[in-house]
Design an enzyme around this catalytic site. Structure first.
Site, PDB file in Angstrom:
ATOM      1  N   GLU A 103     -54.025  10.910  85.651  1.00  6.32           N
ATOM      2  CA  GLU A 103     -54.773   9.654  85.580  1.00  6.32           C
ATOM      3  C   GLU A 103     -54.201   8.694  84.545  1.00  6.32           C
ATOM      4  O   GLU A 103     -54.856   7.747  84.144  1.00  6.32           O
ATOM      5  CB  GLU A 103     -56.239   9.946  85.258  1.00  6.32           C
ATOM      6  CG  GLU A 103     -56.901  10.749  86.352  1.00  6.32           C
ATOM      7  CD  GLU A 103     -58.408  10.863  86.153  1.00  6.32           C
ATOM      8  OE1 GLU A 103     -59.133  10.412  87.031  1.00  6.32           O
ATOM      9  OE2 GLU A 103     -58.841  11.390  85.123  1.00  6.32           O
ATOM     10  N   LYS A 151     -69.133   9.054  92.792  1.00  8.94           N
ATOM     11  CA  LYS A 151     -67.829   9.000  93.453  1.00  8.94           C
ATOM     12  C   LYS A 151     -68.075   8.893  94.949  1.00  8.94           C
ATOM     13  O   LYS A 151     -68.676   9.798  95.549  1.00  8.94           O
ATOM     14  CB  LYS A 151     -67.048  10.278  93.173  1.00  8.94           C
ATOM     15  CG  LYS A 151     -66.572  10.449  91.738  1.00  8.94           C
ATOM     16  CD  LYS A 151     -66.089  11.883  91.550  1.00  8.94           C
ATOM     17  CE  LYS A 151     -65.276  12.082  90.291  1.00  8.94           C
ATOM     18  NZ  LYS A 151     -65.064  13.535  90.027  1.00  8.94           N
ATOM     19  N   ARG A 203     -61.068   8.832  91.402  1.00  7.02           N
ATOM     20  CA  ARG A 203     -60.616  10.222  91.495  1.00  7.02           C
ATOM     21  C   ARG A 203     -59.251  10.322  90.825  1.00  7.02           C
ATOM     22  O   ARG A 203     -58.591   9.329  90.561  1.00  7.02           O
ATOM     23  CB  ARG A 203     -60.488  10.679  92.968  1.00  7.02           C
ATOM     24  CG  ARG A 203     -61.750  10.624  93.798  1.00  7.02           C
ATOM     25  CD  ARG A 203     -62.948  11.361  93.216  1.00  7.02           C
ATOM     26  NE  ARG A 203     -62.767  12.751  92.864  1.00  7.02           N
ATOM     27  CZ  ARG A 203     -63.404  13.778  93.424  1.00  7.02           C
ATOM     28  NH1 ARG A 203     -64.257  13.573  94.408  1.00  7.02           N
ATOM     29  NH2 ARG A 203     -63.217  15.008  92.994  1.00  7.02           N
ATOM     30  N   LYS A 240     -65.372   4.565  85.228  1.00  4.81           N
ATOM     31  CA  LYS A 240     -64.346   5.483  84.718  1.00  4.81           C
ATOM     32  C   LYS A 240     -63.205   5.504  85.724  1.00  4.81           C
ATOM     33  O   LYS A 240     -63.394   5.913  86.870  1.00  4.81           O
ATOM     34  CB  LYS A 240     -64.964   6.881  84.570  1.00  4.81           C
ATOM     35  CG  LYS A 240     -64.014   7.940  84.071  1.00  4.81           C
ATOM     36  CD  LYS A 240     -64.696   9.290  83.927  1.00  4.81           C
ATOM     37  CE  LYS A 240     -64.161  10.265  84.935  1.00  4.81           C
ATOM     38  NZ  LYS A 240     -64.483  11.664  84.695  1.00  4.81           N
ATOM     39  N   GLN A 298     -60.921  18.635  80.413  1.00  5.35           N
ATOM     40  CA  GLN A 298     -60.110  17.817  81.315  1.00  5.35           C
ATOM     41  C   GLN A 298     -59.778  16.423  80.772  1.00  5.35           C
ATOM     42  O   GLN A 298     -58.650  15.957  80.939  1.00  5.35           O
ATOM     43  CB  GLN A 298     -60.842  17.683  82.649  1.00  5.35           C
ATOM     44  CG  GLN A 298     -60.103  16.906  83.713  1.00  5.35           C
ATOM     45  CD  GLN A 298     -60.845  16.958  85.026  1.00  5.35           C
ATOM     46  OE1 GLN A 298     -60.878  17.979  85.700  1.00  5.35           O
ATOM     47  NE2 GLN A 298     -61.474  15.874  85.397  1.00  5.35           N
TER      48      GLN A 298
HETATM   49  O1  LIG Z   1     -63.461  15.107  87.303  1.00  7.91           O
HETATM   50  C1  LIG Z   1     -63.414  13.883  87.439  1.00  7.91           C
HETATM   51  O2  LIG Z   1     -64.291  13.191  86.951  1.00  7.91           O
HETATM   52  C2  LIG Z   1     -62.316  13.236  88.258  1.00  7.91           C
HETATM   53  C3  LIG Z   1     -61.771  12.002  87.627  1.00  7.91           C
HETATM   54  O3  LIG Z   1     -61.403  12.210  86.283  1.00  7.91           O
HETATM   55  O4  LIG Z   1     -61.280  14.144  88.537  1.00  7.91           O
HETATM   56  P1  LIG Z   1     -61.001  14.620  90.053  1.00  7.91           P
HETATM   57  O5  LIG Z   1     -60.850  13.377  90.861  1.00  7.91           O
HETATM   58  O6  LIG Z   1     -59.762  15.453  89.982  1.00  7.91           O
HETATM   59  O7  LIG Z   1     -62.214  15.404  90.468  1.00  7.91           O
HETATM   60 MG   LIG Z   2     -65.472  14.953  86.210  1.00  6.60          MG
END
Ligand SMILES: O=C(O)[C@@H](CO)OP(=O)(O)O
Ligand SMILES: [Mg+2]
EC number: 4.2.1.11
Length: 428
Positions: free
Chosen positions: A205, A339, A368, A390, A163
């Site tokens: 992102e 998060k 996110r 991050k 990712q």
């Molecule tokens: O996987 C992750 O760490 C986040 C941010 O990069 O992605 P998402 O918010 O889509 O879960």
């Molecule tokens: Mg992640």
């Protein structure tokens, strides 16, 4: 002492143009503030519940009208009259009003919006910055950013399974130096992509989302860009990966289907692959190398990769204390991604960071993939004292809101401007 007078919700849009929840809190001393919440794309199964409307007539069923209504109907009655500076009391009242383990009745999106707006109101009524309001008597810690350079997986929908390919400005002593180094690498990457005739368009992102030959190509591109920017690979700038392996694990077999590698591997095969890249490239942090419930695989990853790199649980832990305790007990990782919307209140988020600190775990506060212009995440990162954040790339305003807020915080932290030393060295 001031009291919470009213709490209202409204629908605002996130960086993917999808509706999300904003809460507005008014205090009886006249303070009026708002806060909005982000939304993930590669979400973990164990995250708190984001409430979305089932009505397909609008936003293809992604509306948040019910969550917005819950702010007024369920959550306001629970917190009206409370002291906004007592965050834990307020959050306990929100959790009780929702009454479910996953915050599925009110919606974690509604609950977190109120939790954050109350924190901001409390800081405002005390006349101090949000980070200071949250941190109590501790010293603030500026976070080192890990910055998204190349995106794959669910955020770019190209040919890379992994990712995020991120850069970590490990040699920077201060936050502005970290931004400067990262910005130079991003520009150099753009230049190289143009020379190769590849797309410089951005993924969710803000990272580049080109059609590359594969994962190794992405790492080589990043390494060339660091050198082209005049920086030392591994000493000034190192790499981090968010593998986000849950999203290419075959649920039936538990195997990992790496389309870009043309291979299907088991957990040991995933670890072999990552270990090989770590020898060749300065990878000092690996997030979600395995899927969210592959606990045995995680143990193996943390034994082998965790010697020279940070092994970070995102989908594995989902900012959840029960899951983090299990991980610590089993030796599943050595760091946690934090998060707020995975758990749904600010107090639970800060408590999770404390738990991680006590276990000797690294702490990475994260945005996110769907974000708003709300900048509270920057204050949270400073208050969580993990020394890492991050947020994505440097090229989109919903990310810059946080990066620029940190530049302002730098003027508020007095003598505490230095970044903590980066611990992990490239095992060449
Ligand atoms: O996987 C992750 O760490 C986040 C941010 O990069 O992605 P998402 O918010 O889509 O879960
Ligand atoms: Mg992640």
């Amino acid at each position: 002492m001031s009291r919470i007078a009213t709490v209202r919700g409204r629908e605002v849009l996130d960086s993917r143009g999808r509706p999300t929840v904003e809460a507005e809190v008014v205090l009886d001393d006249g303070v009026r503030v708002h806060a909005s919440v982000p939304s993930g794309a590669s979400t973990g199964r164990h995250e708190a519940h984001e409430l979305r409307d089932g009505d397909l007539s609008r936003y293809r069923g992604r509306g948040v009208r019910t969550a917005v209504a819950n702010v007024r109907d369920l959550l306001e009655p629970a917190v009206a009259g409370l002291d906004p500076t007592r965050q834990e009391e307020v959050d306990a009242a929100l959790i009780a009003a929702d009454g479910t383990p996953e915050k599925s009745r009110a919606g974690a999106n509604a609950v977190l919006a109120v939790s954050l707006a109350v924190a901001r109101a409390g800081a405002c009524s005390r006349g101090i910055p949000l980070w200071q309001h949250l941190i109590g008597d501790e010293d603030p810690v500026m976070p080192r950013p890990m910055i998204n350079l190349i995106s794959g997986g669910l955020h770019a929908r190209r040919n890379l399974d992994l990712q995020d390919f991120l850069i970590v400005p490990v040699g920077a002593a201060t936050y502005p130096e970290a931004l400067e180094a990262s910005s130079a690498v991003i520009e150099a990457t753009g230049e190289i992509l143009r020379e190769r005739g590849l797309s410089t368009l951005h993924a969710d992102e803000g990272g580049f989302g080109p059609a590359l030959a594969g994962h190794r190509d992405a790492l080589e591109l990043a390494a060339t860009a660091v050198e082209r920017a005049g920086l030392r690979l591994g000493d000034d700038v190192a790499f981090a990966l968010d593998v986000a392996a849950t999203h290419f694990q075959d649920p039936a077999t538990g195997l990992y289907d790496l389309t870009a590698e043309g291979r299907v591997v088991d957990a040991a095969g995933m670890v072999d692959l990552l270990e090989g890249w770590m020898r060749e490239f300065p990878i000092v942090s690996i997030e979600d190398p395995l899927a969210e419930d592959d606990w045995d695989g995680w143990k193996l990853a943390s034994e082998r990769l965790g010697r020279s790199a940070q092994v970070v649980g995102d989908d594995l832990f989902t900012t959840n204390a029960t899951r983090l305790r299990r991980g610590v007990r089993d030796g599943a990782a050595n760091s946690v991604l934090v998060k707020m919307n995975q758990i749904g209140t600010l107090s639970e988020t800060l408590a999770l960071a404390e738990l991680a600190r006590a276990a000797g775990y690294g702490i990475v506060v994260s945005a996110r993939s769907g974000e708003t212009e709300d900048d509270a995440l920057a204050d949270l990162a400073v208050a969580a004292r993990g020394g890492q954040i991050k947020v994505g790339s440097l090229t989109q305003s919903e990310r810059l809101a946080k990066y620029n807020r940190l530049l302002r915080i730098l003027d508020e932290v007095g003598p505490h401007t230095a970044l903590p030393r980066w611990e992990w060295a490239w095992a060449r």
